[in-house]
Motif scaffolding. Structure first.
Motif, mmCIF file in Angstrom:
data_model
loop_
_atom_site.group_PDB
_atom_site.id
_atom_site.type_symbol
_atom_site.label_atom_id
_atom_site.label_comp_id
_atom_site.label_asym_id
_atom_site.label_seq_id
_atom_site.Cartn_x
_atom_site.Cartn_y
_atom_site.Cartn_z
ATOM 1 N N CYS A 169 0.866 -1.190 0.000
ATOM 2 C CA CYS A 169 0.000 0.000 0.000
ATOM 3 C C CYS A 169 0.899 1.236 0.000
ATOM 4 O O CYS A 169 1.769 1.370 0.867
ATOM 5 C CB CYS A 169 -0.904 -0.012 1.221
ATOM 6 S SG CYS A 169 -1.979 1.421 1.394
ATOM 7 N N LEU A 170 0.666 2.135 -0.945
ATOM 8 C CA LEU A 170 1.513 3.316 -1.117
ATOM 9 C C LEU A 170 0.684 4.593 -1.153
ATOM 10 O O LEU A 170 -0.371 4.635 -1.798
ATOM 11 C CB LEU A 170 2.292 3.206 -2.437
ATOM 12 C CG LEU A 170 3.107 4.436 -2.867
ATOM 13 C CD1 LEU A 170 4.296 4.654 -1.934
ATOM 14 C CD2 LEU A 170 3.586 4.283 -4.313
ATOM 15 N N TYR A 171 1.175 5.619 -0.472
ATOM 16 C CA TYR A 171 0.671 6.983 -0.650
ATOM 17 C C TYR A 171 1.816 7.803 -1.220
ATOM 18 O O TYR A 171 2.740 8.173 -0.513
ATOM 19 C CB TYR A 171 0.163 7.568 0.663
ATOM 20 C CG TYR A 171 -0.278 9.010 0.531
ATOM 21 C CD1 TYR A 171 -1.132 9.397 -0.498
ATOM 22 C CD2 TYR A 171 0.166 9.982 1.421
ATOM 23 C CE1 TYR A 171 -1.538 10.720 -0.640
ATOM 24 C CE2 TYR A 171 -0.237 11.304 1.295
ATOM 25 C CZ TYR A 171 -1.089 11.660 0.257
ATOM 26 O OH TYR A 171 -1.477 12.980 0.116
ATOM 27 N N LEU A 172 1.763 8.053 -2.515
ATOM 28 C CA LEU A 172 2.857 8.701 -3.228
ATOM 29 C C LEU A 172 2.727 10.222 -3.114
ATOM 30 O O LEU A 172 1.615 10.751 -3.164
ATOM 31 C CB LEU A 172 2.816 8.251 -4.696
ATOM 32 C CG LEU A 172 4.045 8.480 -5.557
ATOM 33 C CD1 LEU A 172 4.172 7.368 -6.598
ATOM 34 C CD2 LEU A 172 3.965 9.826 -6.273
ATOM 35 N N PRO A 173 3.839 10.937 -2.978
ATOM 36 C CA PRO A 173 3.760 12.400 -2.854
ATOM 37 C C PRO A 173 3.056 13.045 -4.042
ATOM 38 O O PRO A 173 3.253 12.625 -5.186
ATOM 39 C CB PRO A 173 5.229 12.829 -2.791
ATOM 40 C CG PRO A 173 5.960 11.632 -2.299
ATOM 41 C CD PRO A 173 5.227 10.449 -2.854
ATOM 42 N N LYS A 174 2.278 14.071 -3.761
ATOM 43 C CA LYS A 174 1.552 14.763 -4.832
ATOM 44 C C LYS A 174 2.497 15.492 -5.753
ATOM 45 O O LYS A 174 2.302 15.520 -6.969
ATOM 46 C CB LYS A 174 0.550 15.743 -4.230
ATOM 47 C CG LYS A 174 -0.264 16.477 -5.301
ATOM 48 C CD LYS A 174 -1.242 17.463 -4.695
ATOM 49 C CE LYS A 174 -2.015 18.191 -5.796
ATOM 50 N NZ LYS A 174 -2.934 19.211 -5.245
ATOM 51 N N GLY A 175 3.521 16.130 -5.217
ATOM 52 C CA GLY A 175 4.475 16.857 -6.025
ATOM 53 C C GLY A 175 3.987 18.233 -6.415
ATOM 54 O O GLY A 175 3.146 18.832 -5.739
ATOM 55 N N PRO B 62 6.931 21.745 -12.616
ATOM 56 C CA PRO B 62 8.290 22.202 -12.889
ATOM 57 C C PRO B 62 8.308 23.724 -13.011
ATOM 58 O O PRO B 62 7.282 24.354 -13.292
ATOM 59 C CB PRO B 62 8.634 21.519 -14.215
ATOM 60 C CG PRO B 62 7.314 21.204 -14.840
ATOM 61 C CD PRO B 62 6.374 20.942 -13.708
ATOM 62 N N ALA B 63 9.466 24.307 -12.826
ATOM 63 C CA ALA B 63 9.577 25.760 -12.774
ATOM 64 C C ALA B 63 9.017 26.428 -14.024
ATOM 65 O O ALA B 63 8.354 27.472 -13.940
ATOM 66 C CB ALA B 63 11.045 26.156 -12.565
ATOM 67 N N HIS B 64 9.240 25.833 -15.204
ATOM 68 C CA HIS B 64 8.823 26.501 -16.441
ATOM 69 C C HIS B 64 7.303 26.526 -16.628
ATOM 70 O O HIS B 64 6.796 27.267 -17.471
ATOM 71 C CB HIS B 64 9.493 25.856 -17.653
ATOM 72 C CG HIS B 64 8.958 24.503 -18.006
ATOM 73 N ND1 HIS B 64 9.377 23.338 -17.380
ATOM 74 C CD2 HIS B 64 8.021 24.121 -18.912
ATOM 75 C CE1 HIS B 64 8.748 22.310 -17.900
ATOM 76 N NE2 HIS B 64 7.911 22.747 -18.831
ATOM 77 N N GLY C 69 9.970 24.811 -8.696
ATOM 78 C CA GLY C 69 9.983 23.404 -9.098
ATOM 79 C C GLY C 69 10.519 22.459 -8.049
ATOM 80 O O GLY C 69 10.778 21.277 -8.344
ATOM 81 N N ALA C 70 10.636 22.916 -6.796
ATOM 82 C CA ALA C 70 11.223 22.072 -5.746
ATOM 83 C C ALA C 70 10.386 20.815 -5.492
ATOM 84 O O ALA C 70 10.928 19.702 -5.392
ATOM 85 C CB ALA C 70 11.377 22.868 -4.458
ATOM 86 N N LYS C 71 9.069 20.969 -5.357
ATOM 87 C CA LYS C 71 8.218 19.807 -5.095
ATOM 88 C C LYS C 71 8.230 18.853 -6.292
ATOM 89 O O LYS C 71 8.190 17.631 -6.120
ATOM 90 C CB LYS C 71 6.792 20.253 -4.783
ATOM 91 C CG LYS C 71 6.638 20.945 -3.443
ATOM 92 C CD LYS C 71 5.189 21.338 -3.196
ATOM 93 C CE LYS C 71 5.035 22.033 -1.852
ATOM 94 N NZ LYS C 71 3.632 22.464 -1.622
ATOM 95 N N TYR C 72 8.270 19.414 -7.482
ATOM 96 C CA TYR C 72 8.338 18.593 -8.695
ATOM 97 C C TYR C 72 9.609 17.744 -8.685
ATOM 98 O O TYR C 72 9.560 16.533 -8.949
ATOM 99 C CB TYR C 72 8.308 19.498 -9.920
ATOM 100 C CG TYR C 72 8.717 18.825 -11.210
ATOM 101 C CD1 TYR C 72 7.812 18.045 -11.918
ATOM 102 C CD2 TYR C 72 10.012 18.971 -11.717
ATOM 103 C CE1 TYR C 72 8.193 17.423 -13.102
ATOM 104 C CE2 TYR C 72 10.391 18.359 -12.896
ATOM 105 C CZ TYR C 72 9.476 17.589 -13.586
ATOM 106 O OH TYR C 72 9.852 16.973 -14.764
#
Length: 286
Positions: free
Chosen positions: A113-119, A122-124, A138-141
Protein backbone atom coordinates in the motif's frame (compact mmCIF):
# COMPACT_ATOMS: atom_id res chain seq x y z
CA UNK A 1 -16.55 -16.79 -4.06
CA UNK A 2 -13.25 -15.07 -4.86
CA UNK A 3 -11.68 -12.34 -2.79
CA UNK A 4 -11.76 -8.55 -2.96
CA UNK A 5 -8.96 -6.02 -2.55
CA UNK A 6 -9.90 -2.37 -1.95
CA UNK A 7 -7.82 0.79 -1.96
CA UNK A 8 -9.17 3.93 -0.28
CA UNK A 9 -7.59 7.29 0.43
CA UNK A 10 -9.70 8.31 3.42
CA UNK A 11 -8.26 11.85 3.69
CA UNK A 12 -8.22 11.56 7.48
CA UNK A 13 -9.49 8.36 9.11
CA UNK A 14 -11.13 10.22 12.01
CA UNK A 15 -13.13 12.43 9.64
CA UNK A 16 -14.02 9.45 7.43
CA UNK A 17 -15.30 7.53 10.45
CA UNK A 18 -17.47 10.46 11.48
CA UNK A 19 -18.93 10.39 7.98
CA UNK A 20 -19.70 6.65 8.07
CA UNK A 21 -16.55 4.73 7.14
CA UNK A 22 -17.28 1.90 9.59
CA UNK A 23 -20.74 1.36 8.12
CA UNK A 24 -19.23 1.25 4.65
CA UNK A 25 -16.62 -1.29 5.78
CA UNK A 26 -19.20 -3.55 7.43
CA UNK A 27 -21.50 -3.36 4.41
CA UNK A 28 -18.88 -3.96 1.67
CA UNK A 29 -16.69 -6.31 3.73
CA UNK A 30 -13.66 -6.55 1.38
CA UNK A 31 -11.02 -9.13 2.22
CA UNK A 32 -8.13 -6.66 2.11
CA UNK A 33 -8.32 -2.87 2.48
CA UNK A 34 -5.44 -0.49 1.89
CA UNK A 35 -5.91 2.95 3.45
CA UNK A 36 -3.96 6.11 2.71
CA UNK A 37 -3.83 9.51 4.42
CA UNK A 38 -4.79 8.37 7.90
CA UNK A 39 -3.56 11.77 9.13
CA UNK A 40 -3.58 11.04 12.85
CA UNK A 41 -1.40 9.57 15.62
CA UNK A 42 -1.29 5.79 15.99
CA UNK A 43 -3.26 6.05 19.22
CA UNK A 44 -6.21 7.57 17.34
CA UNK A 45 -6.39 5.20 14.36
CA UNK A 46 -8.62 2.85 16.35
CA UNK A 47 -9.64 -0.74 15.69
CA UNK A 48 -11.56 -2.12 12.72
CA UNK A 49 -14.11 -4.75 13.60
CA UNK A 50 -13.39 -8.05 11.87
CA UNK A 51 -9.94 -6.97 10.68
CA UNK A 52 -6.33 -7.05 11.75
CA UNK A 53 -4.68 -3.69 11.04
CA UNK A 54 -1.05 -3.13 10.03
CA UNK A 55 -0.39 0.60 10.38
CA UNK A 56 2.38 3.13 9.78
CA UNK A 57 1.29 6.67 10.63
CA UNK A 58 4.72 8.23 10.13
CA UNK A 59 6.24 11.00 12.19
CA UNK A 60 4.71 14.11 10.60
CA UNK A 61 1.70 15.22 12.69
CA UNK A 62 -1.55 15.23 10.70
CA UNK A 63 0.07 14.08 7.46
CA UNK A 64 0.25 10.86 5.44
CA UNK A 65 -0.20 7.49 7.18
CA UNK A 66 -1.02 4.13 5.58
CA UNK A 67 -2.66 0.91 6.75
CA UNK A 68 -3.58 -2.53 5.48
CA UNK A 69 -6.63 -4.26 6.94
CA UNK A 70 -6.78 -8.04 6.56
CA UNK A 71 -9.21 -10.72 7.70
CA UNK A 72 -6.42 -12.67 9.38
CA UNK A 73 -3.31 -11.45 11.11
CA UNK A 74 -0.66 -11.21 8.35
CA UNK A 75 2.17 -13.70 8.12
CA UNK A 76 4.55 -10.74 7.88
CA UNK A 77 4.39 -6.93 7.91
CA UNK A 78 7.00 -4.60 6.41
CA UNK A 79 6.84 -0.81 6.62
CA UNK A 80 9.50 1.72 5.71
CA UNK A 81 9.65 2.74 9.36
CA UNK A 82 10.73 -0.79 10.34
CA UNK A 83 12.58 -1.73 7.14
CA UNK A 84 13.89 1.45 5.44
CA UNK A 85 13.79 1.42 1.63
CA UNK A 86 17.06 0.56 -0.07
CA UNK A 87 16.63 2.57 -3.27
CA UNK A 88 18.46 5.87 -3.49
CA UNK A 89 16.16 8.86 -3.04
CA UNK A 90 13.73 7.15 -0.68
CA UNK A 91 15.63 7.21 2.60
CA UNK A 92 14.26 10.62 3.56
CA UNK A 93 10.74 9.17 3.38
CA UNK A 94 11.29 6.22 5.71
CA UNK A 95 9.47 7.90 8.61
CA UNK A 96 6.77 9.63 6.55
CA UNK A 97 4.17 6.86 6.73
CA UNK A 98 3.90 6.31 2.98
CA UNK A 99 4.46 2.58 2.40
CA UNK A 100 3.50 -0.68 4.08
CA UNK A 101 3.18 -4.25 2.81
CA UNK A 102 1.94 -7.53 4.22
CA UNK A 103 2.18 -11.21 3.36
CA UNK A 104 -1.32 -12.61 3.74
CA UNK A 105 -1.65 -15.62 6.01
CA UNK A 106 -4.53 -17.24 4.14
CA UNK A 107 -3.23 -17.08 0.55
CA UNK A 108 0.14 -16.70 -1.25
CA UNK A 109 -0.12 -12.97 -1.84
CA UNK A 110 1.90 -9.90 -0.85
CA UNK A 111 -0.12 -6.67 -0.76
CA UNK A 112 1.69 -3.32 -0.77
CA UNK A 113 0.00 0.00 0.00
CA UNK A 114 1.51 3.32 -1.12
CA UNK A 115 0.67 6.98 -0.65
CA UNK A 116 2.86 8.70 -3.23
CA UNK A 117 3.76 12.40 -2.85
CA UNK A 118 1.55 14.76 -4.83
CA UNK A 119 4.48 16.86 -6.03
CA UNK A 120 4.14 20.09 -7.98
CA UNK A 121 4.88 21.75 -11.29
CA UNK A 122 8.29 22.20 -12.89
CA UNK A 123 9.58 25.76 -12.77
CA UNK A 124 8.82 26.50 -16.44
CA UNK A 125 5.11 25.75 -15.94
CA UNK A 126 4.70 27.90 -12.83
CA UNK A 127 2.98 31.24 -13.35
CA UNK A 128 2.25 33.99 -10.79
CA UNK A 129 -1.40 33.89 -9.81
CA UNK A 130 -1.99 30.76 -11.87
CA UNK A 131 -1.34 28.17 -9.19
CA UNK A 132 -3.18 26.86 -6.16
CA UNK A 133 0.11 26.50 -4.31
CA UNK A 134 2.91 29.03 -3.91
CA UNK A 135 5.60 29.14 -6.59
CA UNK A 136 8.60 27.12 -5.43
CA UNK A 137 10.91 27.03 -8.44
CA UNK A 138 9.98 23.40 -9.10
CA UNK A 139 11.22 22.07 -5.75
CA UNK A 140 8.22 19.81 -5.10
CA UNK A 141 8.34 18.59 -8.69
CA UNK A 142 12.01 17.63 -8.36
CA UNK A 143 11.35 15.79 -5.09
CA UNK A 144 8.50 13.84 -6.65
CA UNK A 145 10.53 12.88 -9.71
CA UNK A 146 13.34 11.64 -7.45
CA UNK A 147 10.79 9.65 -5.46
CA UNK A 148 9.37 8.12 -8.65
CA UNK A 149 12.80 7.03 -9.83
CA UNK A 150 13.68 5.50 -6.48
CA UNK A 151 10.32 3.84 -5.99
CA UNK A 152 10.44 2.12 -9.38
CA UNK A 153 13.62 0.37 -8.23
CA UNK A 154 12.19 -0.41 -4.80
CA UNK A 155 9.01 -1.78 -6.34
CA UNK A 156 10.99 -4.13 -8.59
CA UNK A 157 12.92 -5.37 -5.58
CA UNK A 158 9.76 -6.05 -3.57
CA UNK A 159 7.90 -7.62 -6.47
CA UNK A 160 10.78 -10.00 -7.17
CA UNK A 161 11.10 -10.88 -3.49
CA UNK A 162 7.45 -11.92 -3.46
CA UNK A 163 7.95 -14.01 -6.60
CA UNK A 164 10.94 -15.81 -5.08
CA UNK A 165 8.79 -16.64 -2.06
CA UNK A 166 6.10 -18.11 -4.34
CA UNK A 167 3.71 -15.21 -3.78
CA UNK A 168 1.67 -13.07 -6.11
CA UNK A 169 2.11 -9.32 -5.63
CA UNK A 170 -0.16 -6.30 -5.85
CA UNK A 171 0.54 -2.61 -5.31
CA UNK A 172 -2.48 -0.56 -4.32
CA UNK A 173 -2.90 3.03 -3.27
CA UNK A 174 -3.04 6.68 -4.16
CA UNK A 175 -0.20 7.10 -6.64
CA UNK A 176 -1.03 10.75 -7.39
CA UNK A 177 -0.54 10.04 -11.10
CA UNK A 178 -3.23 9.53 -13.73
CA UNK A 179 -1.86 7.31 -16.47
CA UNK A 180 -3.92 7.66 -19.64
CA UNK A 181 -6.45 10.09 -21.08
CA UNK A 182 -9.33 7.91 -19.87
CA UNK A 183 -8.16 8.58 -16.31
CA UNK A 184 -8.94 12.32 -16.37
CA UNK A 185 -12.19 13.97 -17.39
CA UNK A 186 -10.57 17.13 -18.79
CA UNK A 187 -7.37 15.50 -19.92
CA UNK A 188 -6.29 18.17 -22.41
CA UNK A 189 -6.06 20.84 -19.73
CA UNK A 190 -4.54 18.35 -17.29
CA UNK A 191 -1.43 17.84 -19.44
CA UNK A 192 0.14 20.85 -17.71
CA UNK A 193 -1.00 19.87 -14.21
CA UNK A 194 0.88 17.85 -11.60
CA UNK A 195 -0.28 14.26 -11.71
CA UNK A 196 -0.70 14.15 -15.50
CA UNK A 197 2.59 15.55 -16.77
CA UNK A 198 4.14 13.57 -19.66
CA UNK A 199 7.12 12.49 -17.56
CA UNK A 200 4.86 11.25 -14.76
CA UNK A 201 2.81 9.23 -17.23
CA UNK A 202 5.97 7.81 -18.78
CA UNK A 203 7.08 6.70 -15.33
CA UNK A 204 3.76 4.94 -14.80
CA UNK A 205 4.10 3.19 -18.16
CA UNK A 206 7.56 1.98 -17.14
CA UNK A 207 6.05 0.04 -14.23
CA UNK A 208 3.75 -1.96 -16.50
CA UNK A 209 4.57 -5.06 -18.51
CA UNK A 210 2.82 -8.39 -19.18
CA UNK A 211 5.74 -10.00 -17.34
CA UNK A 212 5.99 -7.53 -14.43
CA UNK A 213 2.87 -5.66 -13.30
CA UNK A 214 -0.53 -5.16 -14.90
CA UNK A 215 -2.97 -2.29 -14.37
CA UNK A 216 -5.86 -4.57 -13.45
CA UNK A 217 -8.35 -1.71 -13.27
CA UNK A 218 -7.72 -0.63 -16.86
CA UNK A 219 -7.47 -4.25 -18.00
CA UNK A 220 -10.88 -5.07 -16.52
CA UNK A 221 -12.67 -1.76 -17.13
CA UNK A 222 -11.51 -1.59 -20.72
CA UNK A 223 -10.49 1.21 -23.04
CA UNK A 224 -13.17 3.66 -21.98
CA UNK A 225 -13.42 6.69 -19.67
CA UNK A 226 -12.99 6.09 -15.95
CA UNK A 227 -13.41 4.67 -13.47
CA UNK A 228 -12.72 7.94 -11.67
CA UNK A 229 -11.70 7.85 -8.00
CA UNK A 230 -11.09 11.49 -6.98
CA UNK A 231 -13.21 14.63 -7.23
CA UNK A 232 -12.46 18.04 -5.78
CA UNK A 233 -14.43 19.12 -2.72
CA UNK A 234 -14.95 22.47 -4.46
CA UNK A 235 -17.69 23.37 -6.91
CA UNK A 236 -19.78 20.73 -8.64
CA UNK A 237 -17.00 18.38 -9.68
CA UNK A 238 -18.54 15.46 -7.79
CA UNK A 239 -22.09 16.03 -9.04
CA UNK A 240 -20.91 16.46 -12.63
CA UNK A 241 -18.46 13.55 -12.36
CA UNK A 242 -15.45 15.66 -13.33
CA UNK A 243 -12.50 13.95 -11.72
CA UNK A 244 -9.35 11.85 -11.94
CA UNK A 245 -8.25 8.26 -11.41
CA UNK A 246 -5.13 8.55 -9.26
CA UNK A 247 -5.96 5.48 -7.14
CA UNK A 248 -4.65 2.27 -8.66
CA UNK A 249 -4.15 -1.45 -8.30
CA UNK A 250 -1.23 -3.07 -10.10
CA UNK A 251 -0.92 -6.85 -9.97
CA UNK A 252 1.61 -9.48 -10.93
CA UNK A 253 0.60 -11.29 -14.16
CA UNK A 254 -0.80 -14.50 -12.66
CA UNK A 255 -2.94 -12.53 -10.22
CA UNK A 256 -4.04 -10.11 -12.92
CA UNK A 257 -5.40 -12.98 -14.99
CA UNK A 258 -7.77 -13.80 -12.12
CA UNK A 259 -9.27 -10.29 -11.92
CA UNK A 260 -12.95 -10.53 -12.80
CA UNK A 261 -14.56 -7.26 -11.68
CA UNK A 262 -13.60 -3.71 -10.73
CA UNK A 263 -15.75 -0.96 -9.26
CA UNK A 264 -15.64 2.40 -7.48
CA UNK A 265 -17.97 3.04 -4.55
CA UNK A 266 -18.90 6.58 -5.50
CA UNK A 267 -21.45 7.92 -3.02
CA UNK A 268 -24.91 8.93 -4.31
CA UNK A 269 -24.61 12.59 -3.32
CA UNK A 270 -21.97 15.12 -2.20
CA UNK A 271 -23.39 15.10 1.34
CA UNK A 272 -22.75 11.35 1.63
CA UNK A 273 -19.06 11.51 0.72
CA UNK A 274 -16.62 9.80 3.07
CA UNK A 275 -13.58 11.45 1.48
CA UNK A 276 -12.54 13.38 -1.62
CA UNK A 277 -11.56 9.93 -2.96
CA UNK A 278 -13.82 6.90 -3.35
CA UNK A 279 -12.92 3.26 -2.62
CA UNK A 280 -11.54 1.33 -5.59
CA UNK A 281 -12.11 -2.44 -5.50
CA UNK A 282 -11.00 -5.44 -7.55
CA UNK A 283 -12.46 -8.91 -7.17
CA UNK A 284 -10.27 -11.90 -8.02
CA UNK A 285 -11.18 -15.52 -8.63
CA UNK A 286 -9.77 -17.98 -6.10
Amino acid sequence: MGFTVTSFNVNGIRAARRRGFDDWLADRSPDVVGLQELRCPASEVGEFRGYSAAVDVGSIPGRNGVALLTRHEPAAVRSWAAVPPKARGLGAYSDHGRYIEVDLADRPLTVACLYLPKGGLPAHLQRPGGMRAEMDGGAKYKRKMAFLAGFARELDRNRLAAARAGRDFTLIGDLNVAHVEHDVTNWRAARKMEGFLPEEREWFSSLLSPRRLVDVVRQTHGDQPGPLTWWSWAGESFSKDVGWRVDHQLASPALARRAEAVWVDKEPSPDARLSDHAPLSVRYRD
